[in-house]
Motif scaffolding. Sequence first.
Motif, PDB file in Angstrom:
ATOM      1  N   LYS A 416     -32.173  16.242 -25.699  1.00  0.00           N
ATOM      2  CA  LYS A 416     -32.154  15.287 -27.264  1.00  0.00           C
ATOM      3  C   LYS A 416     -33.663  15.835 -27.589  1.00  0.00           C
ATOM      4  CE  LYS A 416     -29.874  11.112 -25.860  1.00  0.00           C
ATOM      5  NZ  LYS A 416     -30.818   9.336 -25.127  1.00  0.00           N
ATOM      6  N   LEU A 417     -33.781  16.191 -28.887  1.00  0.00           N
ATOM      7  CA  LEU A 417     -34.454  16.512 -29.615  1.00  0.00           C
ATOM      8  C   LEU A 417     -35.258  15.786 -30.094  1.00  0.00           C
ATOM      9  CD1 LEU A 417     -33.158  20.717 -30.487  1.00  0.00           C
ATOM     10  CD2 LEU A 417     -34.770  19.990 -28.680  1.00  0.00           C
ATOM     11  N   GLY A 418     -35.078  15.302 -30.657  1.00  0.00           N
ATOM     12  CA  GLY A 418     -35.310  14.184 -31.721  1.00  0.00           C
ATOM     13  C   GLY A 418     -36.159  14.984 -32.967  1.00  0.00           C
ATOM     14  N   THR A 419     -37.106  14.653 -33.618  1.00  0.00           N
ATOM     15  CA  THR A 419     -37.546  15.886 -34.612  1.00  0.00           C
ATOM     16  C   THR A 419     -38.262  16.802 -34.665  1.00  0.00           C
ATOM     17  OG1 THR A 419     -39.339  13.941 -35.331  1.00  0.00           O
ATOM     18  CG2 THR A 419     -37.139  13.459 -36.238  1.00  0.00           C
ATOM     19  N   PHE A 425     -39.633  22.412 -39.425  1.00  0.00           N
ATOM     20  CA  PHE A 425     -39.372  23.441 -40.215  1.00  0.00           C
ATOM     21  C   PHE A 425     -39.172  22.790 -41.323  1.00  0.00           C
ATOM     22  CE2 PHE A 425     -38.472  26.017 -36.705  1.00  0.00           C
ATOM     23  CZ  PHE A 425     -38.748  26.948 -37.213  1.00  0.00           C
ATOM     24  N   ASP A 426     -39.169  20.900 -41.871  1.00  0.00           N
ATOM     25  CA  ASP A 426     -39.622  20.433 -42.604  1.00  0.00           C
ATOM     26  C   ASP A 426     -37.561  20.489 -43.226  1.00  0.00           C
ATOM     27  OD1 ASP A 426     -40.122  18.008 -44.317  1.00  0.00           O
ATOM     28  OD2 ASP A 426     -40.473  19.866 -46.409  1.00  0.00           O
ATOM     29  N   CYS A 427     -36.882  20.180 -42.177  1.00  0.00           N
ATOM     30  CA  CYS A 427     -35.310  19.796 -41.958  1.00  0.00           C
ATOM     31  C   CYS A 427     -35.125  17.754 -42.466  1.00  0.00           C
ATOM     32  CB  CYS A 427     -34.448  20.714 -41.540  1.00  0.00           C
ATOM     33  SG  CYS A 427     -32.392  20.141 -41.174  1.00  0.00           S
ATOM     34  N   LYS A 428     -34.549  17.501 -43.805  1.00  0.00           N
ATOM     35  CA  LYS A 428     -34.388  16.485 -44.448  1.00  0.00           C
ATOM     36  C   LYS A 428     -33.078  15.906 -44.699  1.00  0.00           C
ATOM     37  CE  LYS A 428     -39.429  15.472 -44.838  1.00  0.00           C
ATOM     38  NZ  LYS A 428     -40.894  15.481 -45.412  1.00  0.00           N
ATOM     39  N   TYR A 429     -33.200  14.822 -44.898  1.00  0.00           N
ATOM     40  CA  TYR A 429     -31.650  14.967 -45.801  1.00  0.00           C
ATOM     41  C   TYR A 429     -31.720  13.532 -46.711  1.00  0.00           C
ATOM     42  CZ  TYR A 429     -31.237  10.855 -42.193  1.00  0.00           C
ATOM     43  OH  TYR A 429     -31.346  10.057 -41.922  1.00  0.00           O
ATOM     44  N   ARG A 430     -31.462  13.371 -47.542  1.00  0.00           N
ATOM     45  CA  ARG A 430     -31.809  12.009 -48.337  1.00  0.00           C
ATOM     46  C   ARG A 430     -30.649  10.937 -48.063  1.00  0.00           C
ATOM     47  NH1 ARG A 430     -34.481  12.339 -52.952  1.00  0.00           N
ATOM     48  NH2 ARG A 430     -33.702  14.451 -53.454  1.00  0.00           N
ATOM     49  N   ALA A 431     -31.350   9.904 -47.496  1.00  0.00           N
ATOM     50  CA  ALA A 431     -30.917   9.079 -47.201  1.00  0.00           C
ATOM     51  C   ALA A 431     -30.089   7.981 -47.762  1.00  0.00           C
ATOM     52  CB  ALA A 431     -31.589   7.871 -46.459  1.00  0.00           C
ATOM     53  N   GLU A 432     -28.709   7.023 -47.640  1.00  0.00           N
ATOM     54  CA  GLU A 432     -28.500   6.419 -49.081  1.00  0.00           C
ATOM     55  C   GLU A 432     -29.871   4.980 -49.629  1.00  0.00           C
ATOM     56  OE1 GLU A 432     -25.861   3.623 -46.195  1.00  0.00           O
ATOM     57  OE2 GLU A 432     -24.604   3.467 -47.973  1.00  0.00           O
ATOM     58  N   ASN A 433     -30.987   5.325 -49.133  1.00  0.00           N
ATOM     59  CA  ASN A 433     -31.580   4.308 -49.976  1.00  0.00           C
ATOM     60  C   ASN A 433     -32.482   5.406 -50.803  1.00  0.00           C
ATOM     61  OD1 ASN A 433     -33.280   5.602 -48.298  1.00  0.00           O
ATOM     62  ND2 ASN A 433     -34.217   3.634 -47.273  1.00  0.00           N
ATOM     63  N   GLY A 434     -31.961   6.830 -51.186  1.00  0.00           N
ATOM     64  CA  GLY A 434     -32.734   7.316 -51.567  1.00  0.00           C
ATOM     65  C   GLY A 434     -34.296   7.653 -50.919  1.00  0.00           C
ATOM     66  N   THR A 435     -34.541   7.273 -50.160  1.00  0.00           N
ATOM     67  CA  THR A 435     -35.190   8.670 -49.355  1.00  0.00           C
ATOM     68  C   THR A 435     -35.141   9.361 -48.386  1.00  0.00           C
ATOM     69  OG1 THR A 435     -35.099   7.034 -47.219  1.00  0.00           O
ATOM     70  CG2 THR A 435     -36.670   6.241 -48.958  1.00  0.00           C
ATOM     71  N   GLN A 437     -35.496  11.536 -45.293  1.00  0.00           N
ATOM     72  CA  GLN A 437     -35.551  11.232 -44.252  1.00  0.00           C
ATOM     73  C   GLN A 437     -35.672  12.628 -42.914  1.00  0.00           C
ATOM     74  OE1 GLN A 437     -35.853   8.555 -42.538  1.00  0.00           O
ATOM     75  NE2 GLN A 437     -35.690   7.360 -44.610  1.00  0.00           N
ATOM     76  N   LEU A 438     -35.976  12.939 -41.882  1.00  0.00           N
ATOM     77  CA  LEU A 438     -36.597  13.826 -41.037  1.00  0.00           C
ATOM     78  C   LEU A 438     -35.027  14.380 -39.671  1.00  0.00           C
ATOM     79  CD1 LEU A 438     -39.894  13.968 -39.865  1.00  0.00           C
ATOM     80  CD2 LEU A 438     -38.766  15.897 -41.445  1.00  0.00           C
ATOM     81  N   VAL A 439     -34.193  15.296 -40.100  1.00  0.00           N
ATOM     82  CA  VAL A 439     -33.277  14.628 -38.824  1.00  0.00           C
ATOM     83  C   VAL A 439     -33.349  14.870 -37.546  1.00  0.00           C
ATOM     84  CG1 VAL A 439     -31.110  16.828 -38.795  1.00  0.00           C
ATOM     85  CG2 VAL A 439     -31.599  16.805 -40.972  1.00  0.00           C
ATOM     86  N   SER A 440     -32.471  14.371 -36.749  1.00  0.00           N
ATOM     87  CA  SER A 440     -32.905  14.248 -35.494  1.00  0.00           C
ATOM     88  C   SER A 440     -31.798  14.885 -34.743  1.00  0.00           C
ATOM     89  CB  SER A 440     -32.247  12.485 -35.052  1.00  0.00           C
ATOM     90  OG  SER A 440     -32.955  12.306 -33.993  1.00  0.00           O
ATOM     91  N   MET A 441     -32.596  15.971 -33.894  1.00  0.00           N
ATOM     92  CA  MET A 441     -31.379  16.862 -33.182  1.00  0.00           C
ATOM     93  C   MET A 441     -30.816  16.731 -32.674  1.00  0.00           C
ATOM     94  SD  MET A 441     -33.001  20.230 -35.715  1.00  0.00           S
ATOM     95  CE  MET A 441     -32.635  20.658 -34.482  1.00  0.00           C
TER      96      MET A 441
END
Length: 570
Positions: A416-419, A425-435, A437-441
């Motif tokens: 489990k690498l986490g973030t 690498f600033d690997c992010k996604y837009r969450a349902e609430n619009g913020t 978030q960092l991807v968990s890997m």
Amino acid sequence: MRVSQLFNRTIKEDPADIEIVSHSLLIRSGMIRKSASGIFSYLPLGWRVINKINNIIREEMNRSGCQEVMLPILQSKELWEESGRWDIYGKELIRLHDRHGKEYCLSPTHEEVITNLVKNEINSYKDLPLNLYQIQNKYRDEVRPRFGLIRSREFLMKDGYSFNLDDISLEETYLEMYEAYKRIFTRCGLNYRVVEADSGAIGGSSSHEFMVLAENGEAGIVYCNKCEYAANMELAKHQKRIYKENQIEELKKVKTPDKKSIQEVSDFLKIDSSLMMKTMIYKALYNDYESLIAVVLRGNREVNPVKLKNATGALEIKLAANEEIEEKTNLPVGFIGPIGLNGMDIFVDEEIMDIKAGVTGGMAKDIHLTGVNPQRDFPSNIIVGDFHNVDATDSCPECGSGLDLRRGIEVGQVFKLGTRYSEKFDCKYRAENGTEQLVSMGCYGIGIGRTMAASIEQNHDKNGIIWPKGIAPYHVIIIPVNIKDENIRNTAEELYKNLLKENIEVIIDDTEDSAGIKFVNSDLIGYPIKIVVGKKTVENRTVDFKIRATGEEIIVPLKEAVAKIKRILL
Ligand code: ATP
Ligand code: MG
């Protein structure tokens, strides 16, 4: 396939400089050939086994919703600088440059490339979770390439990477991969254990390794003989051990002429070795400097180098040579102790802290200290932790039962690498609430050549390999005992065609070799079923079946041979 056409040459004798049986059998059976140190070519039979393993992996990965990709092996220095691993990876990373002087490495693992790729392709939470994998070569300049495919410098790996919304989703994928790995290694016919593991240079918070039990295994594993507890020796724990302690005493200097080792001093002072506070000096290597460190543990314990290295944060640690210690510290080796030891970090094993009156080196030749009470006498800036190995007399940290210590070959690992990488690498996604978030890997690896070799370590006899059905290069070999006898040849050829018609993986030894040579070669290569076609086949219309794994011999009417094979292979 026909042996007469097969690109394969078997070798009778054990090749020189070979330490373990899988390496020898892989070479002798003509499955692989060495090209350079730790670099091998796979020949047709060996490559068939590799592809069997690959197909099992693909089936199980695809079944778990993973998608196959192919990423570059040649990777730019910038990517590795972004993750901070260009320096951390040290000498194992094979570095090179192009005609313009731009630097690259040959990838030992693919977190950098894939995180950088995925961050540009995903956008919203709807794109996740994503689980990608590939099967391709990895490059690691191992200090000691050895054991053939088990520790090579170029090797095939299946590596997978998951991209999850959060830790809960990561946990789900991790468990799914864990189960898929269990199915993969079971289908490969391996006897393995899953153990808790250190996450090493890849990093992350939690990790398990899949260990094939084998006496020659490089890894130590510890598991409870009652409950589920199982761990790599590198991080194994045990239930707190209660030692017999002496009463608190005064600190005293005593003469111990020429008594240096734990055994010598404990015999001389008539003190149990568990009350000896063994002080060992290591060299810790950091990126741009190195320093000496001390570790103190009970005389009956051994240092666990991985636990110690993790506590130092160094890239590597090794025992310091006596000359180096004496030159740098002016202290006599054999008489060093933590009291009065300046200029280096002192790591003290937690078991030491319970001692009421123990013995340490007195920092002068032929002198030891007795009555040492660590709580009272040790310097205040020591670092206390678990720095020792579990041994066979320890008990399970979870249930208190006995522990088994065994050797294993690590064939797979899940992390489990986490973030850790998504942050770099600033690997992010837009969450349902619009913020944002960092991807968990998570990342998931299997050594394919190592799996093949581990199977041989577990499945062989004095005559050669015994392939489990799931990964055998062919399932059946037909041996006409005398190819010049027309009746025998025709009967064997007919059986061969009938088996091919039924899609059975069959090979026929249609060479002019003697029956003896054909038997020796087929046992060495390890086909699960051998069918002998001889005079009796022609006269009585029966064939001899020999099952490689059990040695069982059965006589089967020729007309029932195909049906029988289908049943055996089911
Ligand atoms: P090890 O501790 O044995 O050096 P590792 O933990 O560094 O291995 P990972 O990064 O977890 O290896 O790689 C995933 C898998 O790749 C391992 O479980 C192992 O099966 C395989 N592997 C790693 N290094 C080698 C190598 N030098 N030769 C062959 N296979 C390897
Ligand atoms: Mg590993």
